[in-house]
Each structure stands twice: as structure tokens, then as C-alpha cells.
Design an enzyme around this catalytic site. Structure first.
Site: not given
Ligand code: UD1
Ligand code: MG
Length: 452
Positions: A12, A19, A77, A82, A105, A321, A368, A428
């Protein structure tokens, strides 16, 4: 390492990454010089996945090249509704795949192969849980989702911080977000997830409660908090980098490398370093470095894209390098820069030099201040220095040029033509001497001043 059943990884990465305040997709920010996403894909690849799907929101074009290179697939997406919704987006791309699915993630790049393998193994244990969730106990559980589980790991409830009661918030077992489930279970359960919650989102953890309602238990396995560290800001990027570096330093030392001040040495993702090497304080390795056994890297050296053979000594304050090939027992000393150049066995460039696009024979000595003038503003040209040659201090070697075997170049020369083997070249201004001139000059000037 192989698992018993075929598996696919769904990564995901559709979150906005607000941020980070960056035009670069969050998962492309580097840890140890390599994109976070690539760290993760690399570990996944080690386990032999059937498919790899990366779910992105905006910035598809940014991640596509990397994902393609690793034979994965990007799906979009469109709206971030969510985590459950995000996983659902991978269904079509999985095309009826009926093995296990590992949900990862993109912004949690430190997950180890062992943890992923444990997730799959747990999923296939005799009790066949519906979902395996990776939990962790961070020192500050902050706003992570909580896992309410029995001592045997059976999950009773998963609850998002926003939706949790005070009592639930007091639980320190947190949801890392990483899960494993069989594809058929996963997509069936995802189809039942709703969004009636504090965030109005489709929560992935809800599949655990939906499975329980159908009489299937889910389980938590625990991982170390550092492994589950996620990146949401530049500060967290630096923290994850620090974790990665700490582990790499420990590994280097365990492999027989002396790090005099470990916290000050920075490795790249692919640094190779042999036994009985000594790395002094404040050394930075960029990508593409291979170091054989018994090499000493002295303080404040910056090394990237370099191959260093046994017993060589680099630094202090050296810069290697890309394309630097340092031979056995060769020496590259302070304020010497080497680029795309080979130094033969036992060759020395000990002070204040630039050696670029060059081939330096064994045991040659570069004095050098020697500079290979390799660039005319348009093209680059090679310099060749024969075995055993001696280049006097402050020599400019104007490439293309060759200095023969065992030749000597006088200090301060600007060498524009080839020098033969065994010859002396001096290029030189000739030194003149006028006896008594200085004394005459002084008395003349003193007289002038007095008169004036
Ligand atoms: C999520 C979990 C939470 C957990 C936390 C850990 C859910 C509802 N909550 O919360 O329980 O403790 O992660 O870090 O799952 N993402 C998508 N599409 C979306 C939303 C999120 O791809 O629509 C991806 C984000 O890019 C990220 C991951 O899912 O890689 C988590 O998303 P984030 O918004 O950080 O979830 P949290 O609210 O932190
Ligand atoms: Mg998060």
C-alpha cells in the site's frame, strides 16, 4: 527461502504523504541510498513471490519504473477511502490468484524477510487462522490502532485509535498494518467492510472482526518496534535511516570489521566490506562500494562506486568517486580525489591530487598536487601512467597523455606530450640565477625611499 504456498505481495502506497512536503513520492525517498519501496520489494523478492502489486494514489508515473524493473505491477486507488479499499484495488491485478496475500506498507521499509516468512508460516499453521496480523509494542503507542488479543494470540478486536475507548487506548499492543490472509478469504471479507466509523474510512483491520463473525479466528504475531517504524515525515525518514545504519554497523562488526566510532560511519544499502578492515571515524560510503579484506579507511573519507583491493589504505580525507579501482596495498592519502581511475598494486597518491580517467601502473608514485587535466570543457580524455613511474609534485598531466614505465616527471611540470619509458621529462620554466642581484635591488630601493 521459499514458503510452502505461493504468495503475492500487496504494497500500500496510496497515502498522500503530505507531511513529507515533497514533490517526490514518499516511497521513493531513500534509506541508505535506495528507495524505501525498493528495500521492501528486494526483501519480498528474496521470498519468491508469485506477484507484487503496488497500490498508489497520485504519482503513478514516479513509481512505475522501479516497480517495472522488479517485475511488479502498479495499480491506482483513485480516492483514498481507507486501507481496506486500497487492498481491494489489487484484486483485479491479482487476476484470480488463489495463494496467500501479504499486505505491506510502502512507507514501512525495514520489515525483515524473517517476519514476512513468519506471517506466511503462521497463516498456514494447522489451526488455519483467517488473518495473521503483525503487532508491536512501541514505547509510545500514540494513535496506532490497538489489538485486543488473548494470551495465545487470538485477536478479539482491532480498534482504531479514533474509535477506541479509554480502556482500549490503554492497550499497548499496536497494529503495524501488516497482515497475511488467503486471497479468497481476503477479498471475500473485504467485500463486507463498511465505513461507519470515526474516520468514515474502509478499515482493513475490520476483516478480523468479520472473519470472527463467520467463526474464523485471526491471530497476532509480534515484531520488534524498530522493524515496524514507518515514515510520514522527514524526521521519521531520518529515524528509519538511523535504525538501518545501526543494524548495518552491527553487522559489519559481527562480520569482522573494526569500526572505531560506529555511530559516525554511514553505509549504503549495497556496501561490501571484508574482514579485518578498519574504518576510522566519520567515513561515508555512497552506493556501489566493494572493499576486500584488510583495508584501512581513515577518518573523514567519502567513498562511492569504488573497488578497493586487499591491504589498501585510504584517507584520511580521501574522496573516491565512481569507477575508482584501488589496487592491492595501494595508498590514497589526504585530499586526494580519484574518479574512474585504476591505481595498480602498491601505487601511491598520498597528498592533494586529482586522478580522473586514468590508469596508474603498479608501484607508481604520484607526487603531491598532481592533477590529471582530463577535461577541456567538452570531452574527457585518458591519462596513462606506467608501472614504477614517479610523477613529481605539482605536475599537471594534460590528457590525453601517457607517461611511460619507470619514467620520472620533474616537479612542477605541465606535461602535454607522452613521456617514454625510463625517461626524465621536465616541462617548466628554466631556473635562472643572477648573482648578487637581490642585494643590489635592496640597496637601490632603500636609497629611493630615503630620497623620496
Ligand atoms: C493504519 C491502521 C492502524 C495502524 C497504522 C500503522 C487502518 C484503518 N489503520 O493507520 O491500525 O496502527 O496504519 O501505521 O488500517 N493507504 C492507502 N490507501 C488509503 C489509505 C492508506 O494506500 O486509502 C496506505 C498508506 O499509503 C500507508 C498505509 O496504507 O502506506 C497506512 O495508511 P495510513 O493513512 O498511514 O493509516 P493510519 O491511519 O496510520
Ligand atoms: Mg500511518
Amino acid at each position: 527461502m521459499t514458503t510452502h504456498r505461493p504468495f503475492a505481495a500487496v504494497i500500500l502506497a496510496a497515502g498522500k504523504g503530505t507531511r513529507m512536503k515533497s514533490d517526490v513520492h514518499k516511497v521513493l525517498h531513500p534509506i541508505a541510498g535506495r528507495a524505501m519501496l525498493d528495500h521492501l520489494l528486494g526483501v519480498v523478492d528474496g521470498l519468491g513471490p508469485s506477484k507484487k502489486i503496488v497500490v498508489v494514489g497520485s504519482g503513478r508515473e514516479q513509481v512505475e519504473r522501479l516497480v517495472d524493473a522488479r517485475a511488479g505491477e502498479v495499480v491506482v486507488q483513485e480516492q483514498q477511502l481507507g486501507t481496506a479499499h486500497a487492498v481491494q484495488q489489487a484484486e483485479a491485478a491479482l487476476g484470480g490468484f488463489d495463494g496467500d496475500v501479504l499486505i505491506l506498507y510502502g512507507d514501512t521499509p525495514l520489515v525483515e524477510a524473517e517476519t514476512m516468512a513468519n506471517m506466511l508460516a503462521r497463516l498456514n499453521a494447522p489451526d488455519s487462522p483467517a488473518v495473521v496480523v503483525v503487532g508491536f509494542r512501541p514505547s509510545d503507542p500514540m494513535a496506532y490502532g490497538r489489538i485486543l488479543a488473548r494470551d495465545d494470540g487470538t485477536i478479539e478486536k482491532m480498534v482504531e485509535f479514533k474509535d477506541a475507548t479509554e480502556e482500549e487506548r490503554a492497550v499497548d499492543l499496536c497494529n503495524s498494518g501488516l497482515m497475511a490472509a488467503r486471497a479468497e478469504d481476503l477479498f471475500r471479507l473485504l467485500g463486507q467492510v463498511g465505513n461507519d466509523n470515526a474516520a468514515g474510512e474502509y478499515y482493513l483491520p475490520d476483516i478480523v472482526m468479520l472473519a470472527a463473525r463467520a467463526g474464523r479466528r485471526s491471530v497476532v504475531i509480534e515484531a520488534q518496534p524498530w522493524e515496524m517504524a514507518g515514515v510520514n515525515s522527514r524526521a521519521e525518514l531520518a529515524l528509519v535511516e538511523a535504525v538501518w545504519q545501526r543494524r548495518r554497523r552491527l553487522k559489519a562488526m559481527a562480520d569482522g570489521v573494526t569500526l572505531v566510532a560506529p555511530d559516525t560511519v554511514w553505509f549504503a544499502h549495497d556496501t561490501e566490506i571484508g574482514r579485518d578492515c578498519v574504518v576510522e571515524p566519520n567515513v561515508v560510503f555512497g552506493p556501489g562500494v566493494r572493499i576486500a579484506d584488510g583495508v584501512t579507511i581513515r577518518a573523514f573519507s567519502h567513498i562511492e562506486g569504488a573497488d578497493i583491493a586487499t591491504g589498501a589504505e585510504i584517507g584520511p580525507y580521501a574522496r573516491l568517486r565512481p569507477g575508482a579501482e584501488i589496487g592491492e596495498k595501494a595508498k590514497v592519502g589526504n585530499f586526494v580525489e580519484v574518479k574512474k581511475a585504476r591505481l595498480g598494486k602498491g601505487a601511491k597518491a598520498n597528498h592533494l591530487s586529482y586522478i580522473g580517467d586514468a590508469d596508474v601502473g603498479a608501484a607508481a608514485n604520484i607526487g603531491a598536487g598532481t592533477i590529471t587535466c582530463n577535461y577541456d570543457g567538452f570531452f574527457k580524455y585518458p591519462t596513462k601512467i606506467g608501472e614504477g613511474a614517479f610523477i613529481g609534485s605539482n605536475t599537471a598531466l594534460v590528457a590525453p597523455v601517457t607517461v611511460g614505465k619507470n619514467a620520472i616527471v620533474g616537479a612542477g611540470s605541465v606535461v602535454t606530450r607522452d613521456v617514454s619509458d625510463e625517461a626524465l621529462a621536465v616541462a617548466r620554466g628554466k631556473q635562472e640565477e643572477r648573482p648578487g642581484w637581490a642585494a643590489r635591488f635592496r640597496s637601490m630601493m632603500a636609497a629611493k625611499k630615503k630620497a623620496g
